[in-house]
Design a protein around this motif. Structure first.
Motif: not given
Length: 331
Positions: A24-28, A47-51, A60-66, A76-78
């Protein structure tokens, strides 16, 4: 100092077995959190990451996740939207994660900014920077501790100013609400000391979890000007002098991410994690054991031996009681 080559060699050992499987990344959404996510994903591990981030960062983060998925299809980045300056939102996010996961291996906390602007409170009555850098972080930890306890090598990393604590913390005004008491270095040092003091108590109460309070040194994240009036003298000073200086002295984004991935995974801290043949880190009690590690930008442990005994003796009780009072409605 742990050399960059040693950091890279350790991170090269991260695989499906040694990786934090649920993080879990808070501030990622920017800065060190984002750099560390990229470094973790680039290991190729499953890995599974909660962003966790604000609505304004979602596109902006959807582009980063892609981009991350292209680097490592096994990751898997959620995207998890929420305004974590609000404790009610922090609780909601934690409940959502707890409903989906049975364990969390890594909780990485970086949300916040230097409190050099005017004092501004959230709708819950907390100063925004303090809520981000302290109260929200502690609430995430308290909510997710049961899931962290289910992991084999659980770790909590709070990136702020570990090792820089001062004994001058204002115990009579922990939230710095008195007129003229807020702002600048005093507020930042108040939040640093509160982080370390509470993290050490949580580490002592949960010896199965490794805690790190990290001081990242100079990293050009842009947070130094966040929260300040763009037309103020401070904003001009940051733009003309401070940010260029930080850019000159700072670690690269890549090295910062690699060093924080090392802090998040290596058995150098607490003996659990990616195997480490070097010297073991010394915790805040000056012991080569588990607990809380104050780690600087060189990945060295800095126990701050002159200040920590004073904080334990004079500040711990008041800070913990006050923190419980603030967080109780959200637990």
């Amino acid at each position: 100092m742990v050399s960059y080559k040693e950091v890279q060699a350790s991170n090269a050992l991260i695989n499906d077995v040694t990786a934090p499987r649920v993080a879990v990344f808070v501030g990622g959404t920017s800065g060190i959190g984002k750099f560390t996510i990229r470094a973790l994903v680039a290991t190729g591990a499953s890995v599974r990451i909660y962003l966790v981030g604000r609505k304004s960062s979602e596109e902006r983060m959807h582009a980063f996740i892609q981009e991350l998925h292209a680097i490592n299809p096994k990751a898997e980045v959620i995207w998890t939207e929420g305004e974590v300056a609000l404790l009610a939102e922090t609780k909601r996010i934690c409940e959502a994660i707890k409903s989906k996961e049975s364990r969390v291996d890594l909780l990485f906390l970086t949300a916040g900014y230097a409190p050099f602007g005017t004092r501004t409170e959230t709708a819950e009555g907390l100063e925004i920077a303090q809520s981000l850098e302290y109260y929200s972080r502690m609430l995430f930890i308290l909510h997710l501790l049961p899931l962290l306890s289910e992991a084999e090598a659980p770790r909590v990393v709070s990136v702020l100013g570990g090792g820089l604590e001062r004994a001058t913390i204002d115990l009579d005004d922990l939230d710095l609400k008195k007129p003229g008491n807020f702002g600048g270095v005093k507020a930042q040092m108040q939040y640093v000391a509160m982080n370390t003091t509470t993290l050490e108590k949580l580490a002592n109460d949960n010896p199965n979890v490794t805690f790190i309070h990290s001081w990242p040194g100079s990293v050009n994240t842009g947070n130094v000007r966040r929260g300040s009036d763009p037309n103020s003298m401070w904003a001009w000073f940051v733009w003309l002098i401070l940010e260029p200086l930080i850019g000159l002295l700072a670690f690269s984004d890549e090295e910062s991410g690699q060093r924080h991935l090392f802090q998040s995974t290596s058995a150098a801290f607490g003996g659990r994690g990616v195997p480490w043949k070097g010297k073991l880190g010394i915790n805040s009690l000056e012991k080569p054991a588990d607990g809380l590690f104050l780690v600087n930008y060189k990945c060295d442990c800095t126990p701050n031996a002159k200040v920590m005994p004073l904080l334990r003796e004079k500040a711990l009780g008041k800070i913990w009681d006050h923190t419980q009072e603030v967080l109780r409605p959200y637990l």
